[in-house]
Design an enzyme around this catalytic site. Structure first.
Site, PDB file in Angstrom:
ATOM      1  N   ARG A   1       0.830  -1.199   0.000  1.00  0.00           N
ATOM      2  CA  ARG A   1       0.000   0.000   0.000  1.00  0.00           C
ATOM      3  C   ARG A   1       0.869   1.254   0.000  1.00  0.00           C
ATOM      4  O   ARG A   1       1.968   1.257   0.537  1.00  0.00           O
ATOM      5  CB  ARG A   1      -0.893   0.012   1.244  1.00  0.00           C
ATOM      6  CG  ARG A   1      -1.931  -1.083   1.254  1.00  0.00           C
ATOM      7  CD  ARG A   1      -2.661  -1.137   2.576  1.00  0.00           C
ATOM      8  NE  ARG A   1      -1.813  -1.694   3.645  1.00  0.00           N
ATOM      9  CZ  ARG A   1      -2.235  -1.943   4.873  1.00  0.00           C
ATOM     10  NH1 ARG A   1      -3.483  -1.672   5.210  1.00  0.00           N
ATOM     11  NH2 ARG A   1      -1.418  -2.466   5.761  1.00  0.00           N
TER      12      ARG A   1
ATOM     13  N   ASP B   1       0.351   5.471   1.034  1.00  0.00           N
ATOM     14  CA  ASP B   1      -0.574   6.329   1.764  1.00  0.00           C
ATOM     15  C   ASP B   1      -1.101   7.478   0.909  1.00  0.00           C
ATOM     16  O   ASP B   1      -0.655   7.697  -0.221  1.00  0.00           O
ATOM     17  CB  ASP B   1       0.122   6.911   2.998  1.00  0.00           C
ATOM     18  CG  ASP B   1       0.481   5.853   4.021  1.00  0.00           C
ATOM     19  OD1 ASP B   1      -0.154   4.788   4.024  1.00  0.00           O
ATOM     20  OD2 ASP B   1       1.406   6.103   4.815  1.00  0.00           O
TER      21      ASP B   1
ATOM     22  N   TYR C   1      12.588   3.368  -2.308  1.00  0.00           N
ATOM     23  CA  TYR C   1      11.814   4.601  -2.221  1.00  0.00           C
ATOM     24  C   TYR C   1      12.768   5.791  -2.270  1.00  0.00           C
ATOM     25  O   TYR C   1      13.923   5.701  -1.846  1.00  0.00           O
ATOM     26  CB  TYR C   1      11.050   4.693  -0.903  1.00  0.00           C
ATOM     27  CG  TYR C   1       9.857   3.793  -0.757  1.00  0.00           C
ATOM     28  CD1 TYR C   1       8.575   4.260  -1.008  1.00  0.00           C
ATOM     29  CD2 TYR C   1      10.001   2.469  -0.319  1.00  0.00           C
ATOM     30  CE1 TYR C   1       7.461   3.440  -0.840  1.00  0.00           C
ATOM     31  CE2 TYR C   1       8.893   1.647  -0.150  1.00  0.00           C
ATOM     32  CZ  TYR C   1       7.634   2.141  -0.416  1.00  0.00           C
ATOM     33  OH  TYR C   1       6.537   1.331  -0.257  1.00  0.00           O
TER      34      TYR C   1
ATOM     35  N   ARG D   1       8.531   7.740   6.184  1.00  0.00           N
ATOM     36  CA  ARG D   1       8.123   9.098   6.538  1.00  0.00           C
ATOM     37  C   ARG D   1       8.570   9.460   7.954  1.00  0.00           C
ATOM     38  O   ARG D   1       8.920  10.617   8.227  1.00  0.00           O
ATOM     39  CB  ARG D   1       6.607   9.238   6.381  1.00  0.00           C
ATOM     40  CG  ARG D   1       6.153   9.142   4.918  1.00  0.00           C
ATOM     41  CD  ARG D   1       4.651   8.954   4.794  1.00  0.00           C
ATOM     42  NE  ARG D   1       3.923  10.066   5.376  1.00  0.00           N
ATOM     43  CZ  ARG D   1       2.604  10.074   5.570  1.00  0.00           C
ATOM     44  NH1 ARG D   1       1.881   9.015   5.202  1.00  0.00           N
ATOM     45  NH2 ARG D   1       2.017  11.115   6.085  1.00  0.00           N
TER      46      ARG D   1
END
Length: 257
Positions: free
Chosen positions: A53, A55, A113, A202
């Site tokens: 997933r 966000d 990422y 994050r």
């Protein structure tokens, strides 16, 4: 009835979505792709599975999904058909036929990422959905040292949302680094690991920026890995600066790190 499994590489601008996964509080990337497949299949529902997933507001350059169709279609024809029915902020970049036991999530060996931070004094309106604006003087040596402490196998409880549904919070981070993009006056964080927990990157960024700003020492990372307490770590940085770049399905990706 026999089916054919397809693997797709997907890119999307996450600005207008509540995230990848279908939710009741707004439109999702998954919902849009499944709607396009249903239209292509004349009303037949096709469920898709992703590598993971993302966000609300998070973007993807290399999300991977798989799904099964009751018919066999040439990959490029399938790509063209689905893209013609998707909104402009989602695109299928590549399609290939795969074996039935391929799984977008469980077959993955690692992910990459990046996180973009805009350093300009004044916020750029054209970057507002794609970077975190952080116009402060920073100690980049301390930032690099803090990031290096995140590399390796650790229990990342302090860097995981308390809303996670995972019991095992141990992950391996192969790369945690930052580089300066002089042309755009940005910091670009890169994280590569065997998997990432809910909000993990994050929280990495939010905590490391506090260290770069001088609010905490680089050794704070050592303490956070030890105490295993989300409340002790820094804030969760905005999702808009985060991009899923690549999903690896072969262990050979480690050879080039």
């Amino acid at each position: 009835m026999s089916t054919q499994r397809y693997k797709c590489l997907v890119q999307y601008d996450g600005t207008n979505y509540v995230g990848y996964q279908i939710q009741i509080n707004g439109k999702s990337v998954q919902e849009e792709i499944e709607k396009a497949l249903k239209k292509m299949m004349k009303g037949q529902t096709i469920k898709i599975t992703a590598s993971g997933r993302t966000d609300s507001g998070v973007h993807a350059l290399g999300q991977v999904i798989h799904f099964d169709l009751p018919i066999s279609i040439k990959p490029e024809s399938l790509r063209l058909a689905v893209n013609s029915m998707l909104p402009a902020d989602i695109s299928i970049k590549q399609v290939e036929k795969v074996v039935d036991d391929f799984h977008a999530r469980y077959s993955a060996k690692g992910k990459k990422y990046i996180y973009r931070v805009d350093l300009n004094r004044f916020a750029d309106p054209f970057k507002r959905f794609y970077t975190l604006h952080h116009p402060y003087r920073m100690n980049e040596d301390n930032l690099a040292l803090a990031l290096s402490k995140l590399e390796g196998e650790h229990d990342f409880t302090s860097f995981c949302s308390t809303r996670t549904d995972k019991e095992n919070l141990v992950r391996t981070v192969y790369v945690a680094k930052v580089e300066r993009d002089e042309a755009n006056n940005e910091l670009v964080f890169t994280f590569i690991g065997n998997g990432f927990l809910y909000n993990m990157i994050r929280i990495f960024v939010g905590t490391c920026l506090q260290i770069a700003d001088g609010l905490k020492k680089p050794e704070e990372i050592d303490r956070l890995l030890e105490v295993k307490d989300r409340n002790a770590a820094g804030p969760t940085a905005s999702g808009k600066g985060l991009y899923l770049v690549d999903v690896y399905y072969d262990e050979s990706f480690k050879e080039n790190l």
